[in-house]
Design an enzyme around this catalytic site. Structure first.
Site, PDB file in Angstrom:
ATOM      1  N   VAL A  15       0.831  -1.203   0.000  1.00 26.67           N
ATOM      2  CA  VAL A  15       0.000   0.000   0.000  1.00 26.67           C
ATOM      3  C   VAL A  15       0.867   1.255   0.000  1.00 26.67           C
ATOM      4  CG1 VAL A  15      -1.834   1.253   1.183  1.00 26.67           C
ATOM      5  CG2 VAL A  15      -1.845  -1.251   1.177  1.00 26.67           C
ATOM      6  N   LYS A 106      -7.207  -1.676  10.003  1.00 23.78           N
ATOM      7  CA  LYS A 106      -8.543  -2.100  10.424  1.00 23.78           C
ATOM      8  C   LYS A 106      -8.547  -2.827  11.767  1.00 23.78           C
ATOM      9  CE  LYS A 106      -8.447  -4.394   6.578  1.00 23.78           C
ATOM     10  NZ  LYS A 106      -7.029  -4.676   6.308  1.00 23.78           N
ATOM     11  N   GLU A 130     -10.355   5.585   5.538  1.00 26.30           N
ATOM     12  CA  GLU A 130     -11.160   5.021   4.465  1.00 26.30           C
ATOM     13  C   GLU A 130     -10.641   3.674   4.001  1.00 26.30           C
ATOM     14  OE1 GLU A 130     -14.214   4.518   2.544  1.00 26.30           O
ATOM     15  OE2 GLU A 130     -14.084   6.664   2.973  1.00 26.30           O
ATOM     16  N   VAL A 133     -11.712  -0.179   5.414  1.00 23.74           N
ATOM     17  CA  VAL A 133     -12.879  -0.980   5.012  1.00 23.74           C
ATOM     18  C   VAL A 133     -13.136  -0.766   3.525  1.00 23.74           C
ATOM     19  CG1 VAL A 133     -15.313  -1.522   5.406  1.00 23.74           C
ATOM     20  CG2 VAL A 133     -13.915  -0.645   7.294  1.00 23.74           C
ATOM     21  N   GLU A 191      -2.612 -14.513   1.736  1.00 28.06           N
ATOM     22  CA  GLU A 191      -1.278 -14.569   2.318  1.00 28.06           C
ATOM     23  C   GLU A 191      -0.863 -16.033   2.521  1.00 28.06           C
ATOM     24  OE1 GLU A 191       0.506 -11.931   2.839  1.00 28.06           O
ATOM     25  OE2 GLU A 191      -1.016 -10.374   2.564  1.00 28.06           O
ATOM     26  N   ASP A 202     -10.833 -10.703   9.542  1.00 26.30           N
ATOM     27  CA  ASP A 202     -10.701  -9.456   8.793  1.00 26.30           C
ATOM     28  C   ASP A 202     -12.071  -8.827   8.557  1.00 26.30           C
ATOM     29  OD1 ASP A 202      -9.014  -7.661   6.855  1.00 26.30           O
ATOM     30  OD2 ASP A 202     -10.677  -8.389   5.632  1.00 26.30           O
ATOM     31  N   LYS A 206     -13.667  -5.109  10.030  1.00 27.55           N
ATOM     32  CA  LYS A 206     -14.296  -4.101   9.176  1.00 27.55           C
ATOM     33  C   LYS A 206     -15.736  -3.816   9.606  1.00 27.55           C
ATOM     34  CE  LYS A 206     -11.398  -5.427   5.258  1.00 27.55           C
ATOM     35  NZ  LYS A 206     -11.329  -6.181   3.979  1.00 27.55           N
ATOM     36  N   GLY A 303      -5.485  -4.516  -2.625  1.00 28.00           N
ATOM     37  CA  GLY A 303      -4.544  -4.307  -3.706  1.00 28.00           C
ATOM     38  C   GLY A 303      -3.876  -2.953  -3.604  1.00 28.00           C
TER      39      GLY A 303
END
Length: 434
Positions: A15, A106, A130, A133, A191, A202, A206, A303
């Site tokens: 990221v 998150k 932002e 989630v 992963e 996960d 969220k 991504g």
């Protein structure tokens, strides 16, 4: 006043690289929209010598957090390292230093929500999350700003692209869970350790964040019922198709007079539902409210580029606050300071829905009668029943119930699974919209 908005970036992984690339490639566009150049001037990473695969010329690379936190010239701190303790320390220290914060973390926002958001409200500086989630959808702004005057009464959706990819492969290709997971790992969707994705954790993180915004409380992730997709079989996918459903991993929260539900689990989604058509590694989140009705936000949930888009949007929002001289940003969880209180989720045993139950049984007289009686003793009404495998054992008996309480179903199954003709633990999958 500086001619540049200066960013300190923690983490230059997938990221972080995307954020640097977007700020560089869209520099002219972003400068036009902000009014100043926005650039990363310092990045803190665990290994400063590691090749990050992008041009980092002009960026100071360090392994010392104080390189950013003690630099008074840095305007915005972006935390992309993940984890809990170190990330929490970075975010709170940055806010205490009067800096705006952007994070994609998150897990931190769900598990340490009280400490993070108490600090954010106290310091009254922008905090953007932002990317936490749905990444590129975006859903946080939609919920916090687009639904600011609405009473939201349901959040439901596909919030993990890895799990959705696996279930899509199982549905479209007849793959086993293990084969679909291996395919997701080969493509980089999963992963090496996919636990958070396939066990629903996960998605639970969220959903907790969305609940905090929608219902103006601070809900505890520890209270949420979370179940993953590892027990879903190719047979369940086939039977669901026969019944007119697709299986999806959903996060679901509903507000009613009885309280607020929050749960994550596989669910049979009717084929005519908007969520049923969402395939691959995509996310889709439905919001239902009193005035706006129901809407669906759809897009890539992970991504480098979708995630970077969400982070950069938060950076630009923080820039606009600073440059316009606004003293009070939009409250991070929608409600103003003092109006947020710790809130409890309804116990899972109290929810009401319909159920898909798959019994693996010996082919003998009286099996259906005993199962039906056990369900009836708990007040569970049968909607439909099908049977497969009459020529060999075990025989699969699939029962779909009318809406009933979770506790009643669990009580019935705890008894049924002890009966001598039951050859495996009963499979239970809840039905969405039931």
């Amino acid at each position: 006043m500086s001619s540049t908005i200066r960013i300190g970036l923690f983490g230059v992984g997938v990221v972080g690289r995307g954020v640097i690339e977007q700020l560089q490639e869209n520099e002219e566009l972003i400068t036009r929209r902000v009014g100043k150049k926005v650039e990363v001037v310092t990045a803190v990473v665990a290994n400063p010598q590691k090749d990050r695969g992008i041009d980092l010329d002009g960026i100071m690379i360090s392994d010392d957090p104080d390189t950013i936190l003690q630099d008074e010239s840095i305007d915005i701190v972006v935390e992309l390292i993940g984890g809990l303790d170190e990330a929490e320390k970075i975010i709170i220290s940055a806010m205490q230093a009067g800096k705006a914060v952007v994070t994609a973390n998150k897990a931190l926002l769900a598990v340490r929500s009280i400490s993070i958001f108490e600090a954010a409200y106290k310091q009254n500086n922008p905090i953007g999350f932002e990317c936490s989630v749905g990444a590129g959808i975006p859903i946080i702004r939609t919920l916090r700003e687009g639904f600011a005057g609405d009473q939201v009464y349901e959040i439901s959706g596909i919030m993990n692209g890895t799990a959705n990819y696996i279930l899509s492969r199982m549905t479209e290709e007849g793959s086993s869970f293990d084969a679909a997971l291996a395919g997701a790992q080969e493509l980089g969707y999963a992963e090496v350790d996919p636990t958070f994705d396939i066990e629903g954790i996960d998605t639970g993180h969220k959903l907790t964040i969305l609940m905090n915004i929608a219902f103006n409380g601070l809900f505890s992730f520890d209270e949420m019922y979370v179940e993953g997709i590892t027990a879903v079989t190719a047979a369940d996918v086939e039977y669901a198709h026969e019944l007119g459903y697709r299986i999806k991993l959903l996060g679901i929260s509903k507000k009613s007079a009885d309280g607020v539900e929050g749960h994550v689990h596989p669910a049979l989604v009717p084929n005519d539902s908007m969520l049923a058509s969402v395939g691959g590694a995509y996310n889709a989140i439905a919001l239902s409210s009193d005035y706006a009705g129901t809407s669906l936000s759809y897009g890539q949930g992970a991504g480098s580029h979708p995630s970077a888009s969400a982070v950069v949007a938060d950076i630009i929002e923080a820039c606009r606050y600073q440059l316009s001289g606004q003293q009070t940003p939009i409250p991070p969880l929608s409600a103003v300071e003092g109006r947020l209180q710790p809130a409890n989720m309804m116990p899972m045993d109290e929810i009401m829905t319909r159920y898909y139950l798959r019994f693996n049984v010996r082919d003998q007289v009286g099996v259906l009668a005993q199962i039906s009686k056990a369900l009836g003793d708990e007040g569970i009404s049968i909607y439909s029943m099908i049977q497969h495998g009459e020529t060999e054992e075990p025989v699969a008996v699939i029962i779909v119930t009318h809406k009933t309480q979770e506790a009643a179903v669990q009580n019935a199954l705890s008894y049924i699974d002890t009966l001598e003709f039951i050859m495996a633990k009963t499979q239970l999958i809840r039905i969405y919209g039931g």
